[in-house]
Design a protein around this motif. Structure first.
Motif, mmCIF file in Angstrom:
data_model
loop_
_atom_site.group_PDB
_atom_site.id
_atom_site.type_symbol
_atom_site.label_atom_id
_atom_site.label_comp_id
_atom_site.label_asym_id
_atom_site.label_seq_id
_atom_site.Cartn_x
_atom_site.Cartn_y
_atom_site.Cartn_z
ATOM 1 N N PHE B 323 0.444 -1.569 -0.018
ATOM 2 C CA PHE B 323 -0.360 -0.323 0.140
ATOM 3 C C PHE B 323 0.694 1.474 -0.477
ATOM 4 O O PHE B 323 0.114 2.065 0.295
ATOM 5 C CB PHE B 323 -1.263 -0.151 1.201
ATOM 6 C CG PHE B 323 -1.975 -1.112 1.039
ATOM 7 C CD1 PHE B 323 -2.990 -1.299 0.523
ATOM 8 C CD2 PHE B 323 -1.599 -2.542 1.655
ATOM 9 C CE1 PHE B 323 -3.855 -1.875 -0.032
ATOM 10 C CE2 PHE B 323 -2.401 -3.205 1.547
ATOM 11 C CZ PHE B 323 -4.312 -2.801 0.813
ATOM 12 N N VAL B 324 2.851 1.024 -0.164
ATOM 13 C CA VAL B 324 2.969 2.076 -0.287
ATOM 14 C C VAL B 324 3.299 2.468 -1.523
ATOM 15 O O VAL B 324 3.958 3.247 -2.004
ATOM 16 C CB VAL B 324 4.226 1.423 0.909
ATOM 17 C CG1 VAL B 324 4.963 3.389 1.314
ATOM 18 C CG2 VAL B 324 3.655 2.119 2.017
ATOM 19 N N GLY B 325 3.662 1.298 -2.191
ATOM 20 C CA GLY B 325 3.963 1.337 -4.143
ATOM 21 C C GLY B 325 5.062 1.055 -3.549
ATOM 22 O O GLY B 325 6.479 1.951 -4.587
ATOM 23 N N ARG B 326 6.130 0.807 -2.406
ATOM 24 C CA ARG B 326 7.732 0.121 -2.496
ATOM 25 C C ARG B 326 7.529 -0.576 -1.869
ATOM 26 O O ARG B 326 7.107 -0.761 -1.060
ATOM 27 C CB ARG B 326 8.243 1.613 -1.471
ATOM 28 C CG ARG B 326 8.050 2.686 -1.937
ATOM 29 C CD ARG B 326 9.414 3.486 -0.838
ATOM 30 N NE ARG B 326 10.185 3.308 -0.993
ATOM 31 C CZ ARG B 326 11.916 3.855 -0.268
ATOM 32 N NH1 ARG B 326 10.375 4.556 0.286
ATOM 33 N NH2 ARG B 326 12.379 3.397 -0.528
ATOM 34 N N ASP B 545 -11.822 -8.036 -11.241
ATOM 35 C CA ASP B 545 -10.973 -8.081 -11.270
ATOM 36 C C ASP B 545 -9.487 -8.418 -10.122
ATOM 37 O O ASP B 545 -9.544 -7.989 -8.931
ATOM 38 C CB ASP B 545 -10.540 -6.745 -12.033
ATOM 39 C CG ASP B 545 -8.852 -6.491 -12.015
ATOM 40 O OD1 ASP B 545 -7.972 -7.153 -11.511
ATOM 41 O OD2 ASP B 545 -8.486 -4.994 -12.579
ATOM 42 N N ALA B 546 -8.345 -9.310 -10.698
ATOM 43 C CA ALA B 546 -8.209 -10.116 -8.859
ATOM 44 C C ALA B 546 -6.673 -9.025 -8.304
ATOM 45 O O ALA B 546 -6.490 -8.600 -7.794
ATOM 46 C CB ALA B 546 -6.903 -11.574 -9.718
ATOM 47 N N ASP B 547 -6.778 -7.796 -9.572
ATOM 48 C CA ASP B 547 -5.500 -6.490 -8.563
ATOM 49 C C ASP B 547 -6.478 -5.953 -7.654
ATOM 50 O O ASP B 547 -6.742 -4.382 -8.485
ATOM 51 C CB ASP B 547 -4.806 -6.480 -10.228
ATOM 52 C CG ASP B 547 -3.664 -5.539 -9.549
ATOM 53 O OD1 ASP B 547 -3.229 -5.611 -8.570
ATOM 54 O OD2 ASP B 547 -3.300 -4.574 -10.842
ATOM 55 N N LYS B 552 -0.282 -4.367 -9.703
ATOM 56 C CA LYS B 552 0.667 -4.818 -11.177
ATOM 57 C C LYS B 552 1.093 -3.745 -11.309
ATOM 58 O O LYS B 552 2.683 -3.503 -11.733
ATOM 59 C CB LYS B 552 -0.524 -5.501 -11.474
ATOM 60 C CG LYS B 552 -0.917 -6.505 -12.272
ATOM 61 C CD LYS B 552 -2.298 -6.607 -13.256
ATOM 62 C CE LYS B 552 -1.767 -8.160 -12.940
ATOM 63 N NZ LYS B 552 -3.315 -8.720 -13.986
ATOM 64 N N GLU B 553 0.261 -2.170 -10.432
ATOM 65 C CA GLU B 553 1.070 -0.874 -10.855
ATOM 66 C C GLU B 553 2.950 -1.147 -10.713
ATOM 67 O O GLU B 553 3.722 -0.270 -11.414
ATOM 68 C CB GLU B 553 0.275 0.203 -10.918
ATOM 69 C CG GLU B 553 0.821 1.264 -10.515
ATOM 70 C CD GLU B 553 -0.635 1.744 -10.602
ATOM 71 O OE1 GLU B 553 0.236 3.146 -9.402
ATOM 72 O OE2 GLU B 553 -1.787 2.061 -10.813
#
Lengths: 158, 579
Positions: B323-326, B545-547, B552-553
């Motif tokens: 959830f932080v994208g890192r 949608d599983a994502d 994936k992003e």
């Protein structure tokens, strides 16, 4: 929806089934609460007072079960359209049970006071909410004219 | 009597009839949403039925069974806690008598540690470790099922006093008095079961309780062996040790701790049973004495703390980056700190015994290790903070819970460092300071990460989405409740209020009431969670949608979600095939 509605018998069956399952859940919860609190809360005495039969625990409890399994579910079916929280019957069941709990707390609490009232109030509220939710959910499953997707569309989809 | 039995038979018959009605109604009704059965647990087209759940060997089913069992036990133990706090609203023991209060804190502790936290984490591991390491199932599916099915009888044994009493009262109401059922009373010996008290108490339920506890230890050990073997031998070919995800690392370490710690508990319990029933004197003065018991108990008991907290650390390290994208900052260091905690946890047990008068040189060495174990724990916290730094934080319910968990863990951890120092411990040992410290850690971080995981994986587990707004409200209420409940305890302890007493001097009333308010807030949060789960299972929007979390992003669409995507595609194919 009048009483002549052809779905009526099925609705009534559904509500009673919901009432029976809901009562079973609530009774187990109450019995455990009663024993765990060493009968200090006196929930069965409260129930007996609630059904206007103070002093007769067993008969009072049987009347309580009968009300929970038959009378309240029938009332629920009858007034369903006017109970807020729709179209989902489970949410209506929550509102309905909260009303019942207010009645229960007013008439049944008797000599329960002070800190005991805190746990008595909160646990009986949770018991009633479980009853109402199960009543509505089971009723919703059996009721032939109820569609889950109708409820889903009414929900906020983030 | 006969009338009573007849009535009982009637109720059973009514339940069966209602069940059949539900079954028939659902099978004949056309479904508006394409034949997806609502309100019936998982989707994926599995059949519904009691027999399936009783006989299943599928790691996912067993995982769910563990989680449901743990939730039931946790609710029970939670009600104990609410009742403890209710008793403490007023200074005298006026809600329940002192004996009942003693029973409450005994069963609360045991239930929470052995029947709530351990099963829920084992359940999460059961469901997700095989998916995360690319295994078809657990290494030993049947042992897996047996390990789970030992737990319900264990719960029954541990809490038998209550169950038999309910039965006795029900029979009594029907006119049948069974004295034997009244003989078992809930134990009131504290969750540490210190000797000589636990040997001298006459209540026969204590023996049943010890057997139940032993049984749960056997179950936990079997589960741990299975998890270790699964990760070691069942990994997919492309999953090297270096690629192992952080949660599986935590679970392997937890299982390793279980393998070394639980046999000690088992042996200790057997010795205690022998002392109680066969006149051995392992833990009485002619034998090893009460200190031997404390050494053995805490040699198990302190690693146990890490057994239940390491999976929570693993969940934070796994979920936070999503959830932080890192990526998780310093992945290797988080793994090494996990292993370091695992090793060091066996070297700190005597810090529970600083006030017993043991040799000062032993005390000093245990103080050093106890302070040192804060280092790997702090390494984790700094890694989480560094992960958050420059991250694009999405304030979903899981993240709110994780941030709350980390903050409360920092407070709990720092107060623990003080507690590890002998002079401070001598002052506050046996006071509410200790209760506040370990609840900030145990209550703060463990259920918070469980809630976070329940929301994070809810779409995967149920094929539906939960009510996000309600979840965020629950997260905030629960976190506030956690701080309000446990911070006053630190002050109460520093002011000198001893723990484990049903009565206290009136001067401590206000802080106790604040603490009780916090406990009720936590309770309210749990009710909201239950409602959200039940309602979302019934009518939550279906996941197409599983994502779900846009993983994936950021290239974090990990194995369990890939598995979920395949399942959704298969399901879609089946539906199209049906048309």
């Amino acid at each position: 929806m009048g009483l002549a509605d052809r779905n009526r018998p099925r609705q009534i069956l559904g509500a009673i089934a919901g009432g029976v399952v809901g009562m079973a859940a609530m009774s187990i919860a109450f019995a455990l609460l009663e024993v765990e609190t060493r009968y200090e809360v006196g929930i069965f005495a409260g129930i007996a007072r609630f059904v206007m039969l103070p002093g007769n625990l067993l008969f009072g409890f049987l009347v309580f079960v009968a009300f929970g399994a038959v009378v309240w579910p029938l009332l629920f079916v009858l007034f369903e359209d006017r109970i807020p929280g729709g179209p989902d019957p489970a949410r209506r069941g929550l509102v309905f049970a909260t009303l019942l709990w207010v009645l229960f707390a007013l008439t049944g609490s008797g000599e329960v006071t002070g800190a005991t009232l805190l746990i008595y109030g909160s646990l009986t509220l949770v018991g009633h909410l479980a009853y109402g939710f199960i009543l509505g959910a089971v009723y919703g499953r059996i009721r032939p004219d109820f569609s889950v997707s109708e409820v889903r569309e009414s929900r906020e989809v983030p | 009597m006969w009338g009573y039995l007849l009535g009982l038979a009637g109720v059973v018959l009514a339940l069966v009839a209602a069940g059949l009605a539900v079954r028939r109604a659902s099978s004949s009704r056309p479904m508006a949403d394409g034949g997806f059965l609502t309100g019936r647990g998982t989707s994926y087209g599995k059949a519904f039925g009691v027999a399936r759940w009783l006989t299943t060997l599928d790691h996912k089913d067993i995982g769910l069974l563990y989680i449901v069992f743990g939730v039931v036990a946790g609710l029970w133990g939670g009600i104990d806690a609410m009742m403890i706090r209710t008793e403490l609203v007023t200074p005298p023991a006026d809600v329940w008598d002192v004996e009942t209060y003693n029973e409450l804190f005994t069963t609360h502790g045991i239930t929470m540690l052995f029947l709530f936290v351990t099963p829920v984490f084992t359940g999460i591991a059961n469901y997700f470790v095989p998916l995360l390491v690319g295994a078809d199932d657990m290494a030993f599916p049947r042992i897996n099922a047996i390990a789970f099915w030992l737990l319900p009888p264990s719960l029954l044994f541990i809490r038998a006093g209550l169950v038999t009493e309910v039965l006795a009262k029900v029979l009594q109401a029907g006119g049948l008095v069974v004295e034997a059922l009244f003989a078992l009373e809930p134990p009131a010996i504290g969750w540490t079961m210190y000797t000589p008290m636990s040997i001298e108490v006459g209540n026969p339920q204590v023996d049943v309780f010890l057997l139940g506890l032993h049984l749960s230890g056997v179950a936990t050990t079997m589960g741990a062996i299975n998890l270790v073997v699964t990760v070691f031998t069942e990994r997919a070919e492309d999953v090297e040790w270096a690629d192992l995800d952080i949660f599986s690392w935590a679970i392997v370490t937890m299982s390793g701790l279980i393998l070394f710690a639980f046999p000690i508990l088992g042996s200790t319990l057997v010795m205690l049973l022998l002392d109680r029933n066969f006149g051995t004197t392992f833990f009485l003065s002619p034998g090893g004495g009460p200190l031997l018991y404390q050494h053995l108990f805490w040699f198990f008991g302190h690693p146990e703390v890490y057994i239940i907290v390491l999976p929570a650390f693993g969940l934070i390290s796994l979920i936070l980056p999503k959830f932080v994208g890192r990526r998780l900052f310093g992945f290797t260091f988080v793994v090494y700190s996990t292993l370091a905690i695992g090793v060091l946890s066996f070297g700190v047990w005597a810090h529970h015994m600083f006030t017993t008068g043991i040799d000062p040189r032993i005390r000093a060495s245990f103080m050093a290790v106890s302070v040192a174990i804060a280092v790997p724990s702090a390494v984790k916290v700094f890694n989480w903070l560094a992960t958050l730094w420059y991250g694009r934080i999405r304030l979903t319910a899981p993240v709110i819970f994780l941030l709350g968990g980390i903050s409360i863990f920092i407070v709990g951890g720092v107060t623990g460092v003080f507690l590890a120092s002998i002079p401070v411990d001598l002052l506050v040992h046996g006071t509410y300071y200790v209760v506040g410290h370990f609840h900030l850690i145990l209550m703060g971080i463990i259920p918070f990460t469980m809630f976070a995981a329940s929301y994070y994986w809810f779409p995967l587990l149920t094929g539906r989405m939960y009510n996000r707004r309600l979840a965020r409200v629950q997260a905030v209420v629960t976190i506030v409740g956690g701080f309000v409940a446990f911070l006053p305890m630190m002050v109460l302890g520093m002011e000198g209020l001893p723990r484990r007493y049903a009565q206290y001097p009136p001067g401590f009333t206000f802080l106790n009431q604040v603490s009780t308010l916090g406990a009720y807030l936590i309770g309210a949060g749990v009710v909201v969670w239950l409602y959200n789960v039940a309602q979302s299972l019934r009518v939550g929007p279906r996941v197409e949608d599983a994502d779900v979390w846009d993983l994936k992003e950021t290239d974090q669409f990990s194995r369990e979600w890939q598995w979920f995507e395949r399942r959704l595609e298969e399901r879609r194919g089946e539906l199209e095939g049906d048309d």
